[in-house]
Design a protein around this motif. Structure first.
Motif, PDB file in Angstrom:
ATOM      1  N   LEU A 145     -45.486  22.272 -89.125  1.00  0.00           N
ATOM      2  CA  LEU A 145     -46.246  23.019 -90.115  1.00  0.00           C
ATOM      3  C   LEU A 145     -46.890  24.223 -89.450  1.00  0.00           C
ATOM      4  N   ALA A 146     -46.690  25.373 -90.034  1.00  0.00           N
ATOM      5  CA  ALA A 146     -47.337  26.597 -89.556  1.00  0.00           C
ATOM      6  C   ALA A 146     -48.233  27.135 -90.654  1.00  0.00           C
ATOM      7  N   MET A 147     -49.335  27.732 -90.232  1.00  0.00           N
ATOM      8  CA  MET A 147     -50.191  28.451 -91.167  1.00  0.00           C
ATOM      9  C   MET A 147     -50.468  29.818 -90.583  1.00  0.00           C
ATOM     10  N   VAL A 148     -50.386  30.825 -91.443  1.00  0.00           N
ATOM     11  CA  VAL A 148     -50.647  32.210 -91.067  1.00  0.00           C
ATOM     12  C   VAL A 148     -51.768  32.737 -91.949  1.00  0.00           C
ATOM     13  N   THR A 149     -52.733  33.376 -91.335  1.00  0.00           N
ATOM     14  CA  THR A 149     -53.768  34.092 -92.076  1.00  0.00           C
ATOM     15  C   THR A 149     -53.720  35.547 -91.648  1.00  0.00           C
ATOM     16  N   VAL A 150     -53.626  36.427 -92.620  1.00  0.00           N
ATOM     17  CA  VAL A 150     -53.544  37.858 -92.361  1.00  0.00           C
ATOM     18  C   VAL A 150     -54.897  38.471 -92.700  1.00  0.00           C
ATOM     19  N   ILE A 151     -55.508  39.097 -91.693  1.00  0.00           N
ATOM     20  CA  ILE A 151     -56.833  39.682 -91.879  1.00  0.00           C
ATOM     21  C   ILE A 151     -56.840  41.150 -91.466  1.00  0.00           C
ATOM     22  N   ALA A 152     -57.832  41.871 -91.966  1.00  0.00           N
ATOM     23  CA  ALA A 152     -58.046  43.240 -91.501  1.00  0.00           C
ATOM     24  C   ALA A 152     -58.499  43.199 -90.044  1.00  0.00           C
ATOM     25  N   ASN A 153     -57.941  44.086 -89.234  1.00  0.00           N
ATOM     26  CA  ASN A 153     -58.337  44.204 -87.837  1.00  0.00           C
ATOM     27  C   ASN A 153     -59.498  45.199 -87.767  1.00  0.00           C
ATOM     28  N   PRO A 154     -60.720  44.743 -87.490  1.00  0.00           N
ATOM     29  CA  PRO A 154     -61.862  45.653 -87.501  1.00  0.00           C
ATOM     30  C   PRO A 154     -61.840  46.680 -86.373  1.00  0.00           C
ATOM     31  N   PHE A 155     -60.928  46.516 -85.416  1.00  0.00           N
ATOM     32  CA  PHE A 155     -60.856  47.419 -84.270  1.00  0.00           C
ATOM     33  C   PHE A 155     -59.639  48.329 -84.311  1.00  0.00           C
ATOM     34  N   ALA A 156     -58.856  48.250 -85.367  1.00  0.00           N
ATOM     35  CA  ALA A 156     -57.610  49.023 -85.440  1.00  0.00           C
ATOM     36  C   ALA A 156     -57.888  50.512 -85.381  1.00  0.00           C
ATOM     37  N   GLY A 157     -57.080  51.203 -84.606  1.00  0.00           N
ATOM     38  CA  GLY A 157     -57.141  52.645 -84.553  1.00  0.00           C
ATOM     39  C   GLY A 157     -58.207  53.232 -83.648  1.00  0.00           C
ATOM     40  N   ARG A 158     -58.919  52.379 -82.921  1.00  0.00           N
ATOM     41  CA  ARG A 158     -59.955  52.906 -82.024  1.00  0.00           C
ATOM     42  C   ARG A 158     -60.130  51.934 -80.868  1.00  0.00           C
ATOM     43  N   TYR A 159     -60.678  52.437 -79.799  1.00  0.00           N
ATOM     44  CA  TYR A 159     -60.985  51.571 -78.669  1.00  0.00           C
ATOM     45  C   TYR A 159     -62.426  51.108 -78.773  1.00  0.00           C
ATOM     46  N   GLU A 160     -62.610  49.799 -78.816  1.00  0.00           N
ATOM     47  CA  GLU A 160     -63.952  49.209 -78.851  1.00  0.00           C
ATOM     48  C   GLU A 160     -64.120  48.395 -77.575  1.00  0.00           C
ATOM     49  N   PRO A 161     -65.064  48.767 -76.699  1.00  0.00           N
ATOM     50  CA  PRO A 161     -65.196  48.045 -75.434  1.00  0.00           C
ATOM     51  C   PRO A 161     -65.691  46.609 -75.590  1.00  0.00           C
ATOM     52  N   ASP A 162     -66.501  46.326 -76.595  1.00  0.00           N
ATOM     53  CA  ASP A 162     -67.068  44.981 -76.747  1.00  0.00           C
ATOM     54  C   ASP A 162     -66.530  44.321 -78.005  1.00  0.00           C
ATOM     55  N   ILE A 163     -65.386  43.654 -77.864  1.00  0.00           N
ATOM     56  CA  ILE A 163     -64.769  42.972 -79.008  1.00  0.00           C
ATOM     57  C   ILE A 163     -65.103  41.481 -79.050  1.00  0.00           C
ATOM     58  N   LEU A 164     -65.707  40.957 -78.000  1.00  0.00           N
ATOM     59  CA  LEU A 164     -65.954  39.519 -77.878  1.00  0.00           C
ATOM     60  C   LEU A 164     -66.771  38.918 -79.021  1.00  0.00           C
ATOM     61  N   PRO A 165     -67.772  39.604 -79.595  1.00  0.00           N
ATOM     62  CA  PRO A 165     -68.519  38.978 -80.696  1.00  0.00           C
ATOM     63  C   PRO A 165     -67.645  38.565 -81.887  1.00  0.00           C
ATOM     64  N   PHE A 166     -66.470  39.210 -82.038  1.00  0.00           N
ATOM     65  CA  PHE A 166     -65.595  38.859 -83.160  1.00  0.00           C
ATOM     66  C   PHE A 166     -65.044  37.437 -83.039  1.00  0.00           C
ATOM     67  N   VAL A 167     -65.042  36.880 -81.823  1.00  0.00           N
ATOM     68  CA  VAL A 167     -64.613  35.490 -81.631  1.00  0.00           C
ATOM     69  C   VAL A 167     -65.458  34.565 -82.505  1.00  0.00           C
ATOM     70  N   GLU A 168     -66.760  34.787 -82.532  1.00  0.00           N
ATOM     71  CA  GLU A 168     -67.644  33.944 -83.349  1.00  0.00           C
ATOM     72  C   GLU A 168     -67.320  34.075 -84.820  1.00  0.00           C
ATOM     73  N   THR A 169     -66.950  35.255 -85.255  1.00  0.00           N
ATOM     74  CA  THR A 169     -66.559  35.465 -86.652  1.00  0.00           C
ATOM     75  C   THR A 169     -65.299  34.687 -86.985  1.00  0.00           C
ATOM     76  N   LEU A 170     -64.383  34.582 -86.015  1.00  0.00           N
ATOM     77  CA  LEU A 170     -63.103  33.912 -86.248  1.00  0.00           C
ATOM     78  C   LEU A 170     -63.182  32.378 -86.174  1.00  0.00           C
ATOM     79  N   LYS A 171     -64.199  31.835 -85.525  1.00  0.00           N
ATOM     80  CA  LYS A 171     -64.255  30.380 -85.318  1.00  0.00           C
ATOM     81  C   LYS A 171     -64.195  29.569 -86.610  1.00  0.00           C
TER      82      LYS A 171
END
Length: 194
Positions: free
Chosen positions: A31-57
């Motif tokens: 069984l596979a599940m796919v979730t497609v989400i907006a990438n909040p960092f698309a199109g730019r360089y963001e040095p601190d992306i780690l806080p998004f891990v908490e959003t994804l948990k």
């Protein structure tokens, strides 16, 4: 999950009764599940992306629970797992790597007793890109009968500014597994490896 912009989710179930040999009484299910989400960092360089891990948990836990429910509700029937992510063309490979912890720990939390690291893969790609998500046994990575993969993807994802986040669960070894190695009944170290 209110901070996530989910465009779509999909579940894909395979039931394999045999692979050229005698038919098994119960099919091996993938069984596979796919979730497609907006990438909040698309199109730019963001040095601190780690806080998004908490959003994804919470998403990782919710996806894993939905998958267990679809397989009948008993986490004990899950024997193999894996995860993966595809970043759309305006993203970075590192954006896909954000799924490591939320996807892996989400499955391990829902399954309860899983000890092995959740194997993973990631890449960049456009709409229709497929990913071979690796699978190993949930309690011992060296159980060779459970080395497997499932090809996962959607025809319209990820779009350029999206992430496609994937989980895979299996209910048994490859059909007719017979290439030796550590057997499930011989797991002894309880260290996630042997």
């Amino acid at each position: 999950m209110s901070d996530l912009r989910i465009r779509k989710q999909a579940l894909q179930l395979e039931e394999l009764f045999h692979d050229g040999g005698p038919a098994n009484g119960l099919p091996q299910r993938k069984l596979a599940m796919v979730t497609v989400i907006a990438n909040p960092f698309a199109g730019r360089y963001e040095p601190d992306i780690l806080p998004f891990v908490e959003t994804l948990k919470p998403l990782g836990r919710a996806m894993a629970q939905r998958m267990v429910d679809m397989l009948g509700g008993d986490p004990a029937q899950v024997q193999g797992y894996g995860k993966g992510a595809i970043a759309g063309e305006n993203g970075e490979l590192e954006h896909a790597a954000l799924w490591h912890e939320p996807g892996g720990w989400g499955m391990r939390e829902v399954l309860g007793t899983a000890r092995a690291i959740v194997p993973s893969t990631k890449k960049l790609g456009g709409a229709g890109t497929r990913l071979d998500v690796p699978v190993t046994h949930i309690n011992a990575s060296y159980v060779r009968s459970h080395y497997d993969a499932m090809e996962v993807g959607l025809n319209d994802a990820p779009r350029a500014n999206e992430l496609a986040l994937m989980l895979v669960m299996t209910t048994g070894p490859r059909p007719h597994a017979r290439v030796g190695g550590l057997r499930v009944q011989d797991i002894s170290a309880h260290d996630g490896l042997r």
